[in-house]
Enzyme design. Structure first.
Site, mmCIF file in Angstrom:
data_model
loop_
_atom_site.group_PDB
_atom_site.id
_atom_site.type_symbol
_atom_site.label_atom_id
_atom_site.label_comp_id
_atom_site.label_asym_id
_atom_site.label_seq_id
_atom_site.Cartn_x
_atom_site.Cartn_y
_atom_site.Cartn_z
ATOM 1 N N LYS A 36 6.467 74.269 19.187
ATOM 2 C CA LYS A 36 5.566 74.664 20.268
ATOM 3 C C LYS A 36 6.313 74.537 21.585
ATOM 4 O O LYS A 36 6.846 73.476 21.916
ATOM 5 C CB LYS A 36 4.334 73.763 20.260
ATOM 6 C CG LYS A 36 3.414 74.011 21.440
ATOM 7 C CD LYS A 36 2.095 73.309 21.273
ATOM 8 C CE LYS A 36 1.244 73.465 22.507
ATOM 9 N NZ LYS A 36 -0.046 72.799 22.368
ATOM 10 N N LYS A 49 4.634 78.730 18.293
ATOM 11 C CA LYS A 49 3.704 79.030 19.384
ATOM 12 C C LYS A 49 4.421 78.987 20.721
ATOM 13 O O LYS A 49 5.201 78.053 20.924
ATOM 14 C CB LYS A 49 2.603 77.977 19.349
ATOM 15 C CG LYS A 49 1.579 78.087 20.434
ATOM 16 C CD LYS A 49 0.594 76.975 20.305
ATOM 17 C CE LYS A 49 -0.330 77.007 21.504
ATOM 18 N NZ LYS A 49 -0.994 75.764 21.691
HETATM 19 N N1 LIG Z 1 -2.330 70.966 23.046
HETATM 20 C C1 LIG Z 1 -3.391 71.791 23.230
HETATM 21 C C2 LIG Z 1 -3.258 73.228 22.957
HETATM 22 N N2 LIG Z 1 -3.595 73.736 21.767
HETATM 23 C C3 LIG Z 1 -3.462 75.118 21.859
HETATM 24 C C4 LIG Z 1 -3.023 75.436 23.136
HETATM 25 C C5 LIG Z 1 -2.775 76.792 23.715
HETATM 26 C C6 LIG Z 1 -3.510 77.913 23.088
HETATM 27 C C7 LIG Z 1 -3.597 79.141 23.902
HETATM 28 O O1 LIG Z 1 -3.004 79.260 24.994
HETATM 29 O O2 LIG Z 1 -4.284 80.051 23.440
HETATM 30 C C8 LIG Z 1 -2.846 74.246 23.832
HETATM 31 C C9 LIG Z 1 -2.440 74.226 25.255
HETATM 32 C C10 LIG Z 1 -1.343 73.382 25.740
HETATM 33 O O3 LIG Z 1 -0.540 72.863 24.965
HETATM 34 O O4 LIG Z 1 -1.298 73.206 26.957
#
Ligand SMILES: NCc1[nH]cc(CCC(=O)O)c1CC(=O)O
Ligand SMILES: [Mg+2]
Length: 353
Positions: free
Chosen positions: A221, A275
């Protein structure tokens, strides 16, 4: 010109000039366009297909009843009270979407430094899981594990002296995963990027006898600008101080993604995720080729917003851009995609079938 794939090179040396019946025709033995001449022919040679089985639909939850609140930066996406989330779960089921994912908007009054609401067995996510499972036990439910919807500072972990604490955070994440799994969640999806959390969560689940609860690790991520609208949706945009670069990955790296994925698999992840999605399709491909694990991609909020906003302006054909963007994940080797387009795409796919 040497070609690596396809027909043997010798075929190309045979001159066919004499047999050419059509004036001005180029002397081409190979005409790739033949296989594209009609829809039936294109269908015959099509390499990748998107089906409703490939879709995971993320839903945003909000407290209340019979409530739907638009997310301004995500046209077409609403925050839903639990009863409305149950309705959408039913819609997902009818559309044969196998799984939904739940994300809570947490009222600022319930947020604190430690994100304590995350481990409340009666929090919004747990309430929604129970309500949906009661009516529709056959749909899969995925729950995100991370503290950011619940912390006053908007970070995914506990903070001390401006630092995100790893091991202390992992202990809380295990408790968060347990309340979700006990509520009936099928897939625990840690999105926090703390080191060692997959192993700790697996151990916690197993000790509690929750042996069948799966783990989909947000393994690679990245610290991304594309999460902006999501942070609006869950109410973290205003509260977030600083950025997440000490735990989420640097967008410049792919070898590191493989190391992260390898660790999560070793720690017990059943499925892995990359992601964001579209800007990281190269990572999806490398992960799939290297580990041959069930591999998912998250077409995140910013990716959705870009397509939805351009479509709303009449700048591109929204439906076609949606389908093309989803198919790209299949081409890159993903087994499935988390996407806010899921219901719309599923409707389209079923209309075509
Ligand atoms: N940790 C939380 C999380 N889980 C999914 C997303 C993002 C999903 C999206 O942008 O659609 C995030 C945001 C982040 O890490 O700040
Ligand atoms: Mg990791």
């Amino acid at each position: 010109m040497a070609i690596k794939y396809g027909r043997p090179i010798e075929l190309r040396d045979v001159s066919r000039r004499d047999s050419t019946a059509v004036p001005h025709a180029l002397d081409l033995t190979v005409r790739p366009r033949r296989n594209r001449k009609a829809e039936w022919a294109r269908r015959m040679v099509r390499e990748n297909v998107l089906t409703t089985d490939d879709l995971i639909w993320p839903l945003f939850l909000i407290d209340g009843t019979n409530k739907r609140e638009q997310v301004a930066s995500m046209p077409g996406v609403d925050r839903l009270s639990v009863d409305q989330a149950v309705r959408e779960a039913e819609r997902a089921m009818k559309l044969t979407i196998p799984c939904i994912a739940l994300f809570p908007y947490t009222d600022p009054s319930l947020r604190d430094e430690e994100g304590s609401e995350a481990t409340n067995p009666n929090n919004l996510v747990c309430q929604a899981v129970r309500a949906i499972k009661k009516e529709f036990p056959e749909i899969g439910i995925l729950c995100d594990v991370a503290l950011d919807p619940f912390t006053s500072h908007g970070h995914d972990g506990l903070i001390s002296d401006g630092k995100i604490l790893n091991d202390e955070t992992v202990a809380v994440l295990v408790r968060q995963a347990l309340v979700q799994a006990e509520a009936g969640c099928d897939i625990i999806a840690p999105s926090d990027m703390m080191d060692g959390r997959v192993a700790a969560i697996r151990e916690g689940l197993d000790r509690a006898g929750l042996l069948d609860v799966q783990i989909m690790a947000y393994a690679a991520k990245y610290a991304s600008a594309f999460y902006g609208p999501f942070r609006d949706a869950i109410g973290s945009a205003k509260t977030l101080t600083g950025d997440k670069r000490t735990y989420q990955m640097d967008s410049a790296n792919t070898d590191e993604a493989l190391r992260e994925v390898e660790l999560d698999i070793a720690e017990g992840a059943d499925m892995v995720m990359v992601k964001p999605g579209m800007p990281y399709l190269d990572v999806v491909r490398r992960v799939k080729d290297t580990f041959a694990m069930p591999t998912f991609a998250y077409q995140v909020s910013g990716e959705y917003a870009m397509i939805a906003a351009a479509a709303n302006n009449g700048w591109l054909d929204g439906d076609r851009a949606m389908m093309e963007s989803l198919l790209a994940f299949k081409r890159a080797g993903a087994d499935g995609v988390l996407s806010y387009f899921a219901p719309k795409a599923a409707e389209k796919l079923r209309a075509q079938a």
